[in-house]
Scaffold this motif. Structure first.
Motif, PDB file in Angstrom:
ATOM      1  N   THR A 257      55.430 -22.001  66.820  1.00  0.00           N
ATOM      2  CA  THR A 257      55.508 -21.432  68.169  1.00  0.00           C
ATOM      3  C   THR A 257      56.687 -22.008  68.930  1.00  0.00           C
ATOM      4  O   THR A 257      57.419 -21.267  69.616  1.00  0.00           O
ATOM      5  N   PRO A 264      58.113 -13.507  71.234  1.00  0.00           N
ATOM      6  CA  PRO A 264      56.744 -13.257  70.772  1.00  0.00           C
ATOM      7  C   PRO A 264      56.659 -13.033  69.272  1.00  0.00           C
ATOM      8  O   PRO A 264      57.618 -12.618  68.624  1.00  0.00           O
ATOM      9  N   ARG A 265      55.480 -13.313  68.738  1.00  0.00           N
ATOM     10  CA  ARG A 265      55.185 -12.909  67.370  1.00  0.00           C
ATOM     11  C   ARG A 265      55.024 -11.395  67.321  1.00  0.00           C
ATOM     12  O   ARG A 265      54.677 -10.760  68.319  1.00  0.00           O
ATOM     13  N   GLN A 270      50.775 -11.943  64.952  1.00  0.00           N
ATOM     14  CA  GLN A 270      49.780 -12.411  65.915  1.00  0.00           C
ATOM     15  C   GLN A 270      48.370 -12.198  65.383  1.00  0.00           C
ATOM     16  O   GLN A 270      47.487 -13.056  65.567  1.00  0.00           O
TER      17      GLN A 270
END
Length: 311
Positions: A257, A264-265, A270
């Motif tokens: 992270t 963002p993933r 996610q």
């Protein structure tokens, strides 16, 4: 990229500014953008070159240059998790490539649109686009880079749908195609990541981790971009948790992270790690969880390699 390579690219750009025209400068800046974005620490440095490339494309006006600039912009957008933006850029690249008859570039642009769809969670759209890629490459026989890349995406799509047999078959086809070219390390890392997941599903998480550690080590040695390293570590975190190594799972997930630097993933990424925080917090307790997460956020890629491999 070694310091020597970086210096040579900078020298070439400077020479183009002094002695060449916009077209030659644009080609050199595009090369530097594509090389840099694939490397650790490269993403923040591409914005100035990309802005200048847009200006050059406007001045030069030829459609091939504009297509290449759109492709570079799409790659930047993908790396930052801006999938709608990426799709728009690659659709512009595709339109222009078709107009100028760049036939072998067409399937690659479609494959990148498919990746944008896949990352945003549009799995049906990605599947349709990958079928179009297969139709586009058929007349040309070669284009092994597109076959390898498209095959990797097809394997990922099968994996998220739970079709492990097809995922393995697509991964093997993609690897065979990659062996026909000088496969970039990020492609090799992606295929090895899929292989580690499939191995873990078949033989248990520790066996998958035994494959994943050397994969991460190779990606770190090749200076792969943080997006690639983080994806490998996401997989490692899932397998560590499955192996009952909750503290290590928290550390590795926190490291991944942190390396993403706020980007963002993807939707499937996610989904893969979504249950980890709650699950590991329940095992460790909130205080221990926070301690491990804080420690993990400080880990370098080389330190995560040591954690996974013990060396």
């Amino acid at each position: 990229m070694t310091p020597e390579t970086s210096a040579k690219l900078a020298e070439t750009v400077d020479n183009c500014r002094r002695h060449a025209g916009d077209w030659e400068l644009g080609i050199t800046l595009m090369l530097r953008t594509h090389v840099t974005i694939d490397l650790t620490g490269g993403l923040p440095s591409v914005d100035a070159d990309l802005a200048e490339l847009h200006e050059i494309a406007d001045r030069v006006g030829d459609r091939w240059t504009r297509a290449q600039v759109a492709s570079a912009a799409g790659e930047v957008a993908l790396s930052r998790g801006r999938y709608d933006w990426a799709r728009a850029e690659y659709e512009e690249c595709l339109r222009l490539a078709r107009e100028v008859g760049a036939h072998t570039e067409v399937p690659f642009a479609i494959a990148r649109i498919a990746e944008s769809a896949f990352c945003s969670g549009d799995f049906d759209g990605a599947e349709q686009l990958l079928a179009e890629v297969a139709r586009e490459v058929e007349p040309y026989g070669g284009v092994y880079d597109v076959r390898a890349y498209g095959g990797m995406l097809a394997a990922l799509l099968a994996l998220v749908r739970g079709d492990l047999e097809r995922a393995r078959a697509e991964c093997e086809l993609a690897r065979a195609a990659s062996e026909m070219i000088a496969a970039p390390p990020q492609l090799t890392a992606g295929l090895d990541n899929i292989d580690a997941v499939l191995t873990a599903r078949a033989h248990g998480p520790e066996v998958g981790l035994a494959k994943l550690g050397p994969t991460l080590a190779a990606a770190v040695a090749a200076h792969c971009a943080e997006r690639v390293l983080a994806s490998l570590c996401d997989t490692a975190a899932v397998l560590l948790a499955a192996a009952g190594r909750s503290a290590e799972a928290v550390r590795v997930l926190a490291a991944a992270t942190a390396w993403r630097a706020g980007h963002p993933r993807s939707v499937p990424e996610q989904a893969a790690v979504g249950g980890l925080p709650d699950g590991t917090r329940a095992v460790l307790g909130p205080d221990r969880y926070e301690q491990e997460a804080a420690a993990g956020a400080e880990l370098s890629p080389a330190e995560v390699v040591t954690l996974l491999t013990g060396s």
